[in-house]
Design a protein around this motif. Sequence first.
Motif, PDB file in Angstrom:
ATOM      1  N   LEU A  11      -3.237  78.821 -20.363  1.00  0.00           N
ATOM      2  CA  LEU A  11      -2.970  79.401 -19.766  1.00  0.00           C
ATOM      3  C   LEU A  11      -1.557  80.605 -19.755  1.00  0.00           C
ATOM      4  N   ASN A  12      -0.841  80.448 -20.259  1.00  0.00           N
ATOM      5  CA  ASN A  12       0.193  80.705 -19.937  1.00  0.00           C
ATOM      6  C   ASN A  12      -0.163  81.975 -21.068  1.00  0.00           C
ATOM      7  N   ALA A  13      -1.571  82.648 -21.996  1.00  0.00           N
ATOM      8  CA  ALA A  13      -2.562  83.333 -22.252  1.00  0.00           C
ATOM      9  C   ALA A  13      -2.771  84.754 -21.556  1.00  0.00           C
ATOM     10  N   GLY A  14      -2.486  84.215 -19.876  1.00  0.00           N
ATOM     11  CA  GLY A  14      -3.289  84.682 -19.180  1.00  0.00           C
ATOM     12  C   GLY A  14      -5.082  84.120 -19.687  1.00  0.00           C
ATOM     13  N   LEU A  15      -5.600  82.804 -19.834  1.00  0.00           N
ATOM     14  CA  LEU A  15      -6.763  82.917 -19.846  1.00  0.00           C
ATOM     15  C   LEU A  15      -7.063  82.133 -18.430  1.00  0.00           C
ATOM     16  N   PRO A  16      -7.659  82.853 -17.747  1.00  0.00           N
ATOM     17  CA  PRO A  16      -8.577  81.137 -16.593  1.00  0.00           C
ATOM     18  C   PRO A  16      -7.902  80.107 -16.801  1.00  0.00           C
ATOM     19  N   VAL A  17      -8.050  79.554 -15.515  1.00  0.00           N
ATOM     20  CA  VAL A  17      -8.593  77.815 -16.211  1.00  0.00           C
ATOM     21  C   VAL A  17      -9.510  77.743 -17.007  1.00  0.00           C
ATOM     22  N   ASP A  18     -10.663  77.487 -16.306  1.00  0.00           N
ATOM     23  CA  ASP A  18     -12.118  76.792 -16.511  1.00  0.00           C
ATOM     24  C   ASP A  18     -12.835  77.776 -17.708  1.00  0.00           C
ATOM     25  N   VAL A  19     -11.704  79.269 -17.737  1.00  0.00           N
ATOM     26  CA  VAL A  19     -12.275  79.289 -19.221  1.00  0.00           C
ATOM     27  C   VAL A  19     -11.501  78.904 -20.566  1.00  0.00           C
ATOM     28  N   ALA A  20     -10.152  78.425 -20.544  1.00  0.00           N
ATOM     29  CA  ALA A  20      -9.465  77.906 -20.865  1.00  0.00           C
ATOM     30  C   ALA A  20     -10.370  76.356 -21.050  1.00  0.00           C
ATOM     31  N   GLN A  21     -10.518  75.764 -20.232  1.00  0.00           N
ATOM     32  CA  GLN A  21     -11.320  74.236 -20.276  1.00  0.00           C
ATOM     33  C   GLN A  21     -12.309  74.377 -21.377  1.00  0.00           C
ATOM     34  N   ALA A  22     -13.185  75.340 -21.073  1.00  0.00           N
ATOM     35  CA  ALA A  22     -14.542  75.674 -21.077  1.00  0.00           C
ATOM     36  C   ALA A  22     -14.840  76.268 -23.062  1.00  0.00           C
ATOM     37  N   MET A  23     -12.967  76.973 -23.354  1.00  0.00           N
ATOM     38  CA  MET A  23     -13.474  77.145 -24.943  1.00  0.00           C
ATOM     39  C   MET A  23     -12.954  75.578 -25.330  1.00  0.00           C
ATOM     40  N   SER A  24     -12.578  74.813 -25.009  1.00  0.00           N
ATOM     41  CA  SER A  24     -12.518  73.421 -26.015  1.00  0.00           C
ATOM     42  C   SER A  24     -13.767  72.588 -25.638  1.00  0.00           C
ATOM     43  N   ALA A  25     -14.512  72.991 -25.097  1.00  0.00           N
ATOM     44  CA  ALA A  25     -15.778  72.371 -24.938  1.00  0.00           C
ATOM     45  C   ALA A  25     -16.566  73.413 -25.681  1.00  0.00           C
ATOM     46  N   VAL A  26     -16.596  74.720 -25.624  1.00  0.00           N
ATOM     47  CA  VAL A  26     -17.788  74.854 -26.434  1.00  0.00           C
ATOM     48  C   VAL A  26     -16.961  75.642 -27.876  1.00  0.00           C
ATOM     49  N   VAL A  27     -15.904  75.757 -27.892  1.00  0.00           N
ATOM     50  CA  VAL A  27     -15.559  76.184 -29.753  1.00  0.00           C
ATOM     51  C   VAL A  27     -15.359  74.518 -29.925  1.00  0.00           C
ATOM     52  N   PHE A  28     -14.310  73.440 -30.017  1.00  0.00           N
ATOM     53  CA  PHE A  28     -14.381  72.685 -30.006  1.00  0.00           C
ATOM     54  C   PHE A  28     -13.914  72.539 -31.643  1.00  0.00           C
ATOM     55  N   ALA A  29     -12.815  73.532 -31.741  1.00  0.00           N
ATOM     56  CA  ALA A  29     -11.819  73.661 -32.865  1.00  0.00           C
ATOM     57  C   ALA A  29     -10.727  74.257 -32.912  1.00  0.00           C
ATOM     58  N   GLY A  30      -9.507  73.298 -33.060  1.00  0.00           N
ATOM     59  CA  GLY A  30      -7.974  73.551 -32.769  1.00  0.00           C
ATOM     60  C   GLY A  30      -7.291  74.630 -33.519  1.00  0.00           C
ATOM     61  N   SER A  31      -7.789  74.694 -34.210  1.00  0.00           N
ATOM     62  CA  SER A  31      -7.356  75.883 -35.035  1.00  0.00           C
ATOM     63  C   SER A  31      -7.512  77.521 -34.568  1.00  0.00           C
ATOM     64  N   SER A  32      -8.949  77.375 -34.313  1.00  0.00           N
ATOM     65  CA  SER A  32      -9.698  78.500 -34.063  1.00  0.00           C
ATOM     66  C   SER A  32      -8.905  78.842 -32.669  1.00  0.00           C
ATOM     67  N   GLN A  33      -9.142  78.155 -31.513  1.00  0.00           N
ATOM     68  CA  GLN A  33      -8.705  77.919 -30.774  1.00  0.00           C
ATOM     69  C   GLN A  33      -7.132  78.870 -30.263  1.00  0.00           C
ATOM     70  N   PHE A  34      -5.705  77.884 -30.884  1.00  0.00           N
ATOM     71  CA  PHE A  34      -4.788  78.432 -31.280  1.00  0.00           C
ATOM     72  C   PHE A  34      -4.953  79.865 -31.745  1.00  0.00           C
ATOM     73  N   ILE A  35      -5.255  80.344 -32.603  1.00  0.00           N
ATOM     74  CA  ILE A  35      -5.715  81.384 -33.203  1.00  0.00           C
ATOM     75  C   ILE A  35      -6.039  82.169 -32.568  1.00  0.00           C
TER      76      ILE A  35
END
Lengths: 233, 62
Positions: A34-58
């Motif tokens: 959220l702080n990086a500027g991602l909209p709420v739905d995009v931030a949540q969708a990334m966890s659902a679609v990518v579902f890989a912590g390290s690559s999500q942080f990067i």
Amino acid sequence: MLQARQEFVAGVMAELPVAVGVLPFGLIYGALALNAGLPVDVAQAMSAVVFAGSSQFIGVQLMREAAPLWLIVLTTLVVNARHVLYSASVMPFIRHLSPGWKAGLAYLLTDEAYAITIIHYQRLKTLGQQHWYFLGAGLTLWLAWQASTWGGIALGARLPATWALDFTLALTFIGIVVPALKNRAELSAALVAGVVAVLTAAWPLKTGLLAAAAAGIITGLALDTRRADSTQP
Amino acid sequence: MNFWLIILGMGVVTYVIRVLLIFLFGGFTILKFSDGLTLKTMACLRLKLRLFLSSLLAAGLA
């Protein structure tokens, strides 16, 4: 069916302690996204679609720096390359399943689910309903990751804008990197990568990040090879 | 920046990596992880991955 249910519950129970450990990272990811500027739905969708912590942080970091799509995807590919080994490792145990099962279980194949499941599989004498164990473990982790992401997003949205969260990204990276630096090769790799990243900060398309990572890997491998050579009789 | 396209790209590449060997070599065992040599290969790959992650994260941090 009874055995399937028992396997599923056993998978859930085995994964629960690991899932609890994942919660803080999900919270931090949600707030950072959220702080990086991602909209709420995009931030949540990334966890659902990518579902890989390290690559999500990067990925969040690269998005914040407006890195190009190819660089983000390439970085994701490299960071998640270890999953190839995981899929090769579990394949003998799930090859008798239908394509639907295989496709579903592949989606749930994370570090944490793999670690729990492969131990269970390796104890087996015969294959039966154990894919339910995999499903239970994978779904438990998935739910924990989605819920903690949502918690992080909710938390991040409530914080005043004056509370700059930028520093938490650096803190998170420090928390991930520092415990991983266990020998001279890894420490040197991180130091060289850091210095090169600063020196190449002006490079176009954020390619300096890849150059810095490459410099770090070369340094680490060179030192590790030298150490291996010197320890051989 | 199209966030959705980025997420899709990241998701597809991650899923392909995860599913690749499960389907591509589904009919036979290509790796035996009880095999010492393969375990050594895996340990080597994990070391390289750790070096990459450390380097990339340190670069990002800097």
